[in-house]
Enzyme design. Structure first.
Site, PDB file in Angstrom:
ATOM      1  N   LEU A 127      49.447  75.242  48.507  1.00  0.00           N
ATOM      2  CA  LEU A 127      49.387  73.985  49.249  1.00  0.00           C
ATOM      3  C   LEU A 127      47.971  73.425  49.199  1.00  0.00           C
ATOM      4  CD1 LEU A 127      51.059  73.220  52.652  1.00  0.00           C
ATOM      5  CD2 LEU A 127      48.796  72.364  52.121  1.00  0.00           C
ATOM      6  N   HIS A 231      39.827  81.778  55.077  1.00  0.00           N
ATOM      7  CA  HIS A 231      38.753  80.834  54.775  1.00  0.00           C
ATOM      8  C   HIS A 231      38.719  79.787  55.891  1.00  0.00           C
ATOM      9  CE1 HIS A 231      36.664  77.568  52.656  1.00  0.00           C
ATOM     10  NE2 HIS A 231      36.224  78.485  51.810  1.00  0.00           N
TER      11      HIS A 231
END
Length: 343
Positions: A127, A231
């Site tokens: 994505l 992240h």
């Protein structure tokens, strides 16, 4: 302005490549390599053509398109079953507790165990939303459209679904986890290994990765600190996964240590709460906000699948939808649609 989710084709290669260059590394499913992306698109086209209602080694690639400009502004992917061609490796964090009577002490050691527990599961991934479009719920549209596709093609997917979140990458594009663990055995940087994996698959992991458990306490402080951490740009994605019912069960990515989330496929919230109806009326008053609610709507089988936000109102024998959504989905009265609340 209306955006739709549709099946990707070879004509989308260039915009996908341009987006891949914006990912910042560590994004294995969207490598900045034209040949690798072309291979993905060709595999996706074959998956959309395959009619057999059973899980296979399928990859479905979708894009987010601005219907006014025809620009591709995002992408997402579904793997119907991982680990069919190459082993699907993860680290699972376990524990070993030991006690010494002489010292009167008990020690608990956390351990990374190389695992193929998740083989055969379906995977949602890849994505990416263009930085210029990160508003208006388009990230949710990308993410949740995948679950509606799975729901409406349920026999082609596994009973378990996973999502790998990118781990922590430093300012130089390196991975503290890779440097502290696998990098010691491979003789290549994180960027080199990530690129090789994107182009050739991860069989080299099977060939060179140490099979023995790794004691976390023996890793560097930098490596320990990022285990199971997404992240910073992936925290919103992690929250979206949790809203859908995904949980972290101590699986982490073997490259960057990012968390791997899992869920029973039929327990995915969008899968459970979506409903099917017949389109009975196209009504401009919905677009004016006078009635109805904004929902995620999809239609179509395999390559004809399309999804978009639309204003929907329940009726006695079906639903009414606003004209912009109906046009984007290329549907008319009498067609079947699937819809789910926007949240």
């Amino acid at each position: 302005m209306t955006f739709i989710i549709r099946a990707a084709g070879l004509a989308d290669l260039q915009p996908l490549y341009e987006m891949a260059k914006l990912t910042g590394g560590g994004f294995t499913n969207l490598p900045p390599d034209r040949n690798a992306l072309r291979t993905k698109l060709e595999k996706s086209a074959a998956a959309f053509r395959r009619e057999a209602d059973e899980p296979g080694d399928d990859l479905f690639v979708f894009v987010l398109e601005n219907t006014a400009t025809k620009e591709v502004r995002g992408t997402c992917q579904i793997f119907s079953a991982v680990g069919l061609k190459w082993p699907f490796y993860s680290y699972r964090i376990g524990a070993l507790t030991q006690h010494s009577e002489e010292l009167g002490r008990t020690f608990r050691a956390d351990i990374l165990n190389l695992s193929t527990d998740l083989e055969g599961a379906s995977e949602v991934g890849g994505l990416f939303l263009h930085p210029g479009e990160r508003a208006g719920g388009l990230g949710l549209l990308l993410a949740r459209s995948r679950y509606l596709f799975i729901r409406n093609h349920r026999p082609r997917f596994a009973d378990r679904t996973l999502a790998e979140l990118r781990g922590v990458i430093d300012e130089a594009g390196g991975s503290p986890f890779w440097d502290g663990v696998a990098g010691r055995f491979f003789g290549m940087s994180f960027q080199e290994a990530d690129e090789f994996n994107a182009r050739h698959g991860n069989q080299f992991i099977a060939d060179l990765m140490p099979k023995h458990p790794i004691y976390i306490a023996m890793l560097s402080e930098q490596a320990r600190a990022v285990i199971g951490k997404p992240h910073p740009s992936g925290r919103a994605a992690m929250r979206m996964l949790e809203e859908e019912g995904f949980v972290w069960e101590n699986y982490v990515d073997i490259f960057d240590g990012g968390p791997t989330m899992t869920v029973r496929t039929d327990h995915i919230r969008s899968v459970r709460e979506a409903v099917d109806n017949t389109l009975t009326r196209i009504d401009q008053s919905l677009a004016d906000g006078e009635i109805g609610e904004k929902r995620l709507v999809c239609t179509g089988h395999l390559a004809s699948f399309r999804a978009a936000y639309g204003w929907v109102s329940a009726e006695e024998d079906g639903v009414a939808i606003d004209p912009a959504c109906a046009a984007a989905l290329q549907i008319g009265e009498g067609d079947s649609v699937t819809h789910v609340a926007r949240w």
